[in-house]
Design a protein around this motif. Structure first.
Motif, PDB file in Angstrom:
ATOM      1  N   LEU A   1      14.908  60.263  -2.949  1.00 54.03           N
ATOM      2  CA  LEU A   1      15.467  61.532  -3.411  1.00 54.03           C
ATOM      3  C   LEU A   1      15.403  62.580  -2.309  1.00 54.03           C
ATOM      4  O   LEU A   1      16.386  63.309  -2.065  1.00 54.03           O
TER       5      LEU A   1
ATOM      6  N   PRO B   1      22.183  63.289  -7.015  1.00 59.58           N
ATOM      7  CA  PRO B   1      21.812  62.149  -6.173  1.00 59.58           C
ATOM      8  C   PRO B   1      22.518  60.867  -6.574  1.00 59.58           C
ATOM      9  O   PRO B   1      23.053  60.745  -7.687  1.00 59.58           O
TER      10      PRO B   1
ATOM     11  N   GLN C   1      17.975  61.879   0.432  1.00 60.58           N
ATOM     12  CA  GLN C   1      19.317  62.316   0.043  1.00 60.58           C
ATOM     13  C   GLN C   1      19.431  63.843   0.041  1.00 60.58           C
ATOM     14  O   GLN C   1      20.455  64.402   0.447  1.00 60.58           O
ATOM     15  N   LEU C   2      18.382  64.512  -0.425  1.00 62.20           N
ATOM     16  CA  LEU C   2      18.420  65.975  -0.467  1.00 62.20           C
ATOM     17  C   LEU C   2      18.473  66.557   0.939  1.00 62.20           C
ATOM     18  O   LEU C   2      19.212  67.526   1.187  1.00 62.20           O
TER      19      LEU C   2
END
Length: 351
Positions: A86, A67, A89-90
């Motif tokens: 997070l 990340p 972004q994932l």
């Protein structure tokens, strides 16, 4: 410059521990959070909550995902937790239809608390090994000098003669108890946290318990019902750390007092003085006392963090983040210094 003595450029020479610092690093936390997301996807696929193809894609993405930490930092300042950014972004990394299944039914606290449990479990295993190492050295002292005599002291005054073994057992037996306690935590304390938005796992309906059990199995953690506002597991681990450092502090205090007497113990090593070159200060023994008092003080803060209002607390949770790494760092330093101190004993008692 740093706020913490445990990773200070030179104070860490006395108080630092690379192995435990690694478990509280950004990389370790992110790895553990991604392990949760991948395991959650696999568990939900097994029970038909999300497609198996989506779970495969999420697992694959988690393995190679790195990340943007600067973006995580900026989002943390706004959200108070790192997980929303997070997960954003994932999902971008997963892409396509599978992205909609990332983090399904979970909440930020599930990810963060499970990450903490995974890393505390690793720390507990490390500390159990180190306790065994300290005990082994002290047992060697018992074999070598146990039958020699010492003056027993009560309230710091001469009492009656005892053997070296009598005093060594007061150091060894508590450490064996702590080692057993840490080993038992593997099944009794280190548990997955999975409760969803308010602890009810509402999105999973009648499959909630099965998914949680499989998630726990995937992560090699215990399967407990959600505990995100019930922090006794965290407090129990903190208490165990304080007990370890307290027992090592007793060892350090005794050694320092014996060294002061001059005829009861002989130590190798020791710290030098800038003003008195003839001195060898019992540095490790002194620091064991300081670390015991440090953890005893921090434990109060963890007990304050037991007060989680309603279904989730931001304030109490943040307090844990401030304290737990410091307690683990103090315990790591104490175990390292205790092994060093025990190894530096060259004589105990009178022949």
């Amino acid at each position: 410059m740093t706020y913490s003595a445990f990773d200070h450029p030179y104070l860490s020479g006395l108080l630092g521990d690379e192995a435990v610092a690694a478990e509280f690093s950004t990389a370790a936390d992110i790895h553990a959070m991604l392990s949760f997301e991948a395991a959650l996807a696999r568990a939900e696929a097994i029970h038909g909550v999300i497609p198996e193809s989506a779970a495969d894609r999420i697992t694959e993405a988690c393995r190679g995902f790195s990340p943007d930490v600067a973006a995580l930092r900026r989002a943390m300042a706004v959200d108070g937790v790192v997980v929303p950014e997070l997960v954003r972004q994932l999902r971008a990394a997963v892409g396509g239809e599978a992205a909609t299944h990332v983090h399904f039914g979970a909440t930020s606290q599930d990810v963060i608390d499970t990450s903490l449990m995974l890393r505390m479990k690793a720390v507990a295993e490390l500390f159990g090994t180190r306790l065994g190492d300290v005990v082994s050295v002290l047992e060697e002292c018992d074999d070598q000098w146990g039958e020699r005599m010492l003056m027993g002291r009560t309230r710091m005054q001469a009492a009656i003669p005892i053997t070296v073994s009598d005093r060594l057992r007061t150091w060894i037996e508590p450490l064996l108890d702590h080692k057993d306690r840490l080993q038992a935590m593997d099944r009794d304390l280190f548990a997955v946290q999975f409760g969803g938005a308010a602890g009810t796992l509402d999105k999973l309906k009648d499959r909630a318990d099965d998914v949680r059990a499989t998630l726990a199995e995937e992560l090699a953690l215990a399967d407990f019902p959600q505990w995100h506002s019930q922090r006794s597991e965290v407090a129990d681990f903190a208490n165990a750390l304080s007990l370890v450092t307290g027992s090592l502090g007793k060892f350090g205090q005794d050694v320092a007092l014996m060294a002061q007497q001059g005829d009861e113990i002989e130590l190798a090593g020791g710290g030098g003085s800038s003003a008195m070159p003839h001195k060898q200060n019992p540095v490790a023994a002194e620091v064991l006392v300081a670390l015991a008092r440090f953890n005893a003080t921090q434990l109060s803060g963890i007990h304050h963090a037991l007060v989680h209002e309603q279904e989730r607390s931001g304030a109490a949770w943040t307090l844990e983040w401030l304290i737990m790494p410091q307690m683990a760092g103090a315990t790591a330093a104490a175990l390292r210094l205790a092994a060093e101190l025990a190894g530096n004993i060259r004589r105990l008692g009178s022949a």
